[in-house]
Design an enzyme around this catalytic site. Structure first.
Site, PDB file in Angstrom:
ATOM      1  N   HIS A 262      27.944 -10.431 -14.577  1.00  0.00           N
ATOM      2  CA  HIS A 262      27.902 -11.354 -15.711  1.00  0.00           C
ATOM      3  C   HIS A 262      28.048 -10.605 -17.023  1.00  0.00           C
ATOM      4  O   HIS A 262      27.921  -9.383 -17.076  1.00  0.00           O
ATOM      5  CB  HIS A 262      26.584 -12.134 -15.720  1.00  0.00           C
ATOM      6  CG  HIS A 262      25.391 -11.314 -16.113  1.00  0.00           C
ATOM      7  ND1 HIS A 262      24.827 -10.360 -15.281  1.00  0.00           N
ATOM      8  CD2 HIS A 262      24.660 -11.267 -17.254  1.00  0.00           C
ATOM      9  CE1 HIS A 262      23.791  -9.798 -15.890  1.00  0.00           C
ATOM     10  NE2 HIS A 262      23.668 -10.323 -17.097  1.00  0.00           N
TER      11      HIS A 262
ATOM     12  N   GLN B  79      27.507 -11.371 -21.577  1.00  0.00           N
ATOM     13  CA  GLN B  79      26.859 -12.228 -22.555  1.00  0.00           C
ATOM     14  C   GLN B  79      27.795 -12.463 -23.734  1.00  0.00           C
ATOM     15  O   GLN B  79      28.705 -11.669 -23.988  1.00  0.00           O
ATOM     16  CB  GLN B  79      25.571 -11.586 -23.063  1.00  0.00           C
ATOM     17  CG  GLN B  79      24.544 -11.342 -21.970  1.00  0.00           C
ATOM     18  CD  GLN B  79      23.177 -11.026 -22.548  1.00  0.00           C
ATOM     19  OE1 GLN B  79      22.661 -11.752 -23.391  1.00  0.00           O
ATOM     20  NE2 GLN B  79      22.594  -9.934 -22.097  1.00  0.00           N
TER      21      GLN B  79
ATOM     22  N   HIS C 231      40.587  -5.029 -29.637  1.00  0.00           N
ATOM     23  CA  HIS C 231      40.336  -3.891 -28.735  1.00  0.00           C
ATOM     24  C   HIS C 231      39.000  -4.074 -28.027  1.00  0.00           C
ATOM     25  O   HIS C 231      38.145  -4.848 -28.474  1.00  0.00           O
ATOM     26  CB  HIS C 231      40.348  -2.568 -29.512  1.00  0.00           C
ATOM     27  CG  HIS C 231      39.308  -2.499 -30.599  1.00  0.00           C
ATOM     28  ND1 HIS C 231      39.502  -3.032 -31.862  1.00  0.00           N
ATOM     29  CD2 HIS C 231      38.054  -1.966 -30.621  1.00  0.00           C
ATOM     30  CE1 HIS C 231      38.425  -2.825 -32.605  1.00  0.00           C
ATOM     31  NE2 HIS C 231      37.531  -2.199 -31.879  1.00  0.00           N
TER      32      HIS C 231
ATOM     33  N   LYS D  63      23.981  11.220 -20.146  1.00  0.00           N
ATOM     34  CA  LYS D  63      23.877  11.803 -21.469  1.00  0.00           C
ATOM     35  C   LYS D  63      22.787  11.062 -22.234  1.00  0.00           C
ATOM     36  O   LYS D  63      22.781   9.823 -22.256  1.00  0.00           O
ATOM     37  CB  LYS D  63      25.209  11.665 -22.208  1.00  0.00           C
ATOM     38  CG  LYS D  63      25.165  12.005 -23.674  1.00  0.00           C
ATOM     39  CD  LYS D  63      24.919  13.492 -23.910  1.00  0.00           C
ATOM     40  CE  LYS D  63      24.825  13.828 -25.392  1.00  0.00           C
ATOM     41  NZ  LYS D  63      24.514  15.257 -25.595  1.00  0.00           N
TER      42      LYS D  63
ATOM     43  N   VAL E 131      19.714  11.241 -28.222  1.00  0.00           N
ATOM     44  CA  VAL E 131      18.327  11.240 -28.669  1.00  0.00           C
ATOM     45  C   VAL E 131      18.176  12.014 -29.978  1.00  0.00           C
ATOM     46  O   VAL E 131      18.933  11.772 -30.928  1.00  0.00           O
ATOM     47  CB  VAL E 131      17.414  11.736 -27.519  1.00  0.00           C
ATOM     48  CG1 VAL E 131      17.253  10.650 -26.462  1.00  0.00           C
ATOM     49  CG2 VAL E 131      17.973  12.997 -26.858  1.00  0.00           C
TER      50      VAL E 131
HETATM   51  O1  G1P Z   1      18.693  20.393 -25.735  1.00  0.00           O
HETATM   52  P1  G1P Z   1      18.069  19.533 -24.666  1.00  0.00           P
HETATM   53  O2  G1P Z   1      16.616  19.244 -24.920  1.00  0.00           O
HETATM   54  O3  G1P Z   1      18.320  20.081 -23.302  1.00  0.00           O
HETATM   55  O4  G1P Z   1      18.876  18.157 -24.727  1.00  0.00           O
HETATM   56  C1  G1P Z   1      18.428  16.955 -25.266  1.00  0.00           C
HETATM   57  O5  G1P Z   1      18.505  16.949 -26.679  1.00  0.00           O
HETATM   58  C2  G1P Z   1      19.819  17.093 -27.238  1.00  0.00           C
HETATM   59  C3  G1P Z   1      19.723  16.957 -28.727  1.00  0.00           C
HETATM   60  O6  G1P Z   1      19.200  15.706 -29.109  1.00  0.00           O
HETATM   61  C4  G1P Z   1      20.798  16.087 -26.641  1.00  0.00           C
HETATM   62  O7  G1P Z   1      22.113  16.410 -27.060  1.00  0.00           O
HETATM   63  C5  G1P Z   1      20.758  16.070 -25.119  1.00  0.00           C
HETATM   64  O8  G1P Z   1      21.559  15.025 -24.632  1.00  0.00           O
HETATM   65  C6  G1P Z   1      19.307  15.885 -24.670  1.00  0.00           C
HETATM   66  O9  G1P Z   1      19.229  15.878 -23.275  1.00  0.00           O
HETATM   67  O1  G1P Z   2      19.627 -10.053 -22.652  1.00  0.00           O
HETATM   68  P1  G1P Z   2      19.205  -9.038 -21.632  1.00  0.00           P
HETATM   69  O2  G1P Z   2      20.315  -8.676 -20.677  1.00  0.00           O
HETATM   70  O3  G1P Z   2      17.938  -9.374 -20.942  1.00  0.00           O
HETATM   71  O4  G1P Z   2      18.851  -7.737 -22.485  1.00  0.00           O
HETATM   72  C1  G1P Z   2      19.641  -6.596 -22.624  1.00  0.00           C
HETATM   73  O5  G1P Z   2      20.712  -6.782 -23.542  1.00  0.00           O
HETATM   74  C2  G1P Z   2      20.347  -7.097 -24.874  1.00  0.00           C
HETATM   75  C3  G1P Z   2      21.604  -7.155 -25.706  1.00  0.00           C
HETATM   76  O6  G1P Z   2      22.307  -5.925 -25.702  1.00  0.00           O
HETATM   77  C4  G1P Z   2      19.352  -6.082 -25.431  1.00  0.00           C
HETATM   78  O7  G1P Z   2      18.866  -6.546 -26.670  1.00  0.00           O
HETATM   79  C5  G1P Z   2      18.181  -5.855 -24.493  1.00  0.00           C
HETATM   80  O8  G1P Z   2      17.371  -4.807 -24.983  1.00  0.00           O
HETATM   81  C6  G1P Z   2      18.721  -5.494 -23.110  1.00  0.00           C
HETATM   82  O9  G1P Z   2      17.668  -5.301 -22.214  1.00  0.00           O
END
Ligand code: G1P
Ligand code: G1P
Lengths: 351, 351
Positions: B166, B168, B299, B314, B317
């Site tokens: 599905h 949305q 697109h 990936k 964070v």
């Molecule tokens: O460097 P780490 O702790 O292994 O990696 C983490 O932090 C990084 C920086 O935010 C990110 O790019 C990576 O995807 C995440 O896994």
């Molecule tokens: O509406 P759903 O599928 O329960 O929810 C999912 O999609 C939404 C829209 O991207 C998000 O806001 C929610 O956090 C996610 O869990």
């Protein structure tokens, strides 16, 4: 019709720092959740593990042996995304295919020699040592690099692959996207209103109180009016401070204290070691040290993913990635919930 | 010094659609991964489950019973983030505390009556029916709403709480952030270069070939030069098309075909039902239907999180949230890998 109530009626809120909007649909928290559950963090992390490359005395990926450090410990990231030298990309041959050079360094900073601790479980002097190490690194790397990004990924949910308390510092030869955005909007605010945006914002929030989480003489923590993540917070100084390295001794003490109070509340929210990514934003450095950066105000963002419990997170996915961030409770509700939590860590409470 | 090679030397690339940058550090994929592993999707989804609110004949949260539908099926989301009416937020009393009204509708569209199917396992006529339903909804909701966001969250990793195939559709009274960004940059490109940005981009990529994944007479799929997610792709028409509802009959057929080919490759990459969030962007609607939208090119974006395997994703964070997106392989490497995969689904291969 009905009178508007933020907790009942969807609306959008403007984020003046990023110049974008968030959709607030607080009525949505009522929907049942049958999706993915997160694994709670391990409870049995050994205090010292010679195979853990972040521990004192352990051997790292590059063969180096860590010292038997007793406080904080900074070392180069063994798999850095940024290195001090890389040849420049070839000339761009088309405006839709533009590359530019990127240079920098990536460091790791351990907060403490023990793997079974986290910031909210550390003592005030130990947290103060972390603040000192941050300010030193910001100054040292900022001498040559325009941007020094200090950030902590806490918890496996936030891509953190090692439970040992630590953060990272990536310094770059360029201003990253978030830095450019915040530079532009803060510059514009100062020129339009004559006062740094986040200084004015902190004054307003100190007076309005409904989004305050914790405060002391030098700092306050709010769930910003435009928060995206459910329990997102913004840590702000009360006076105008451009960079971490500009903090006074007593401001560093009060910073350690307010961080401890915030992080204990975070852990108490779902009685779990609370995952988040956090990081510091201050005025750019390197050649910007010579420029006027008065529009900047130092601040830290905390972006925690949990929404309902230790195992149910907010997913920023389809609509959020393709259209706009959406939140399921109001910032005021989140702030009230955090405010009402005890300031004694749930693991340290007398039975 | 060394000659520049994108696969060895970190650099940044410009995203002209979002007006921001991505850090490409392809040497970083060498680092070992000891962090969180994702759960592979369930293999034993029942074809029909009367307790699953998306199934034909099942009872939904609001008590309604689904028809015994045999193709696609559209119904209102029972927990909508956007509702057609909500009172307006009170007047904004300060420039840092700005709210605005948000109205809209949220719908769910089932792709097929069976819960154990996904788009790449559906037949061409079945996928074509999905394309038709998308175009109809885009037109119907676009009659009054300025933005109709069609998106699919696929897989538990992407916050999808129901394995039934599905998507949305959220229609809103405002242009969401991503729409505004793309509107601005496409408008600027047309005025500066006299040709719609993504039309020119598709022509360039069709000629350069190194980022092509699949193509046919009407469409092409590339890993964009500025891709953020490891195997992110961009699906583009070859001719200038503003909206889904402007596609000809034969373009809808060839769209079904290229989607099927892309999604089979995605599943074949790690031999798993490939998680992603995807969605359509076209010219705004509602009152914008009267305006000049020639800078827009229709697109679809596909944002899949997996990086190394069915279980290693990936994480976007700390650095990514606070500074800038970072990727661990080049878009050219990702495209080559996808291009070389078979176009027969791994589940349908003769032993
Ligand atoms: O460097 P780490 O702790 O292994 O990696 C983490 O932090 C990084 C920086 O935010 C990110 O790019 C990576 O995807 C995440 O896994
Ligand atoms: O509406 P759903 O599928 O329960 O929810 C999912 O999609 C939404 C829209 O991207 C998000 O806001 C929610 O956090 C996610 O869990």
């Amino acid at each position: 019709g009905d009178r508007f109530r933020a907790s009942e009626h969807q609306h959008v809120r403007y984020n003046p720092l990023r110049d974008d909007w968030v959709l607030v649909s607080a009525h949505r928290v009522k929907r049942p959740w049958q999706g993915q559950l997160e694994k709670p963090p391990p409870e049995d992390v050994p205090r010292w593990d010679p195979k853990n490359p972040l521990c004192p005395g352990a051997t790292r990926a590059n063969g180096e042996v860590n010292p038997k450090y007793e406080g904080t410990f900074v070392f180069p990231n063994d798999f850095p995304a940024l290195q001090p030298d890389a040849p420049e990309p070839d000339d761009n041959d088309h405006p839709l295919f533009r590359a530019a050079p990127a240079r920098g360094v990536c460091k790791v900073m351990c907060f403490h020699p023990w793997s079974d601790l986290t910031l909210p479980l550390m003592s005030l002097p130990e947290i103060r040592a972390v603040v000192d190490a941050w300010a030193e690194l910001a100054k040292e790397l900022g001498a040559s690099y325009p941007w020094v990004q200090i950030f902590e990924n806490k918890g496996a949910m936030m891509g953190c692959s090692n439970p040992h308390p630590h953060c990272q510092v990536w310094a770059s030869s360029f201003l990253p996207n978030e830095a450019s955005l915040e530079d532009r909007s803060q510059r514009q605010h100062l020129s339009q209103h004559g006062v740094p945006m986040l200084l004015e914002y902190a004054e307003q929030e100190a007076r309005r109180k409904e989004r305050l989480v914790v405060e002391n003489a030098d700092w306050l923590v709010v769930v910003p009016y435009w928060a995206t993540w459910p329990y997102e917070t913004l840590l702000l100084p009360r006076r105008h401070v451009c960079r971490l390295q500009d903090l006074s001794d007593s401001e560093k003490d009060s910073l350690a204290s307010i961080m401890q109070r915030l992080l204990i509340k975070y852990d108490n929210l779902f009685e779990v070691s609370f995952p988040y990514s956090m990081g510091w934003h201050g005025a750019p450095t390197g050649s910007y040290l010579e420029e006027d950066c008065k529009h900047w105000q130092l601040h830290a963002h905390y972006y925690p993913p949990l929404l309902r419990s230790a195992t149910v997170r907010k997913f920023m996915v389809g609509y959020e990635m393709l259209a706009q961030a959406q939140r399921d409770l109001t910032p005021e509700q989140a702030a009230e919930r955090l405010r009402s939590l005890p300031e004694v860590h749930y693991k340290k409470r007398p039975e």
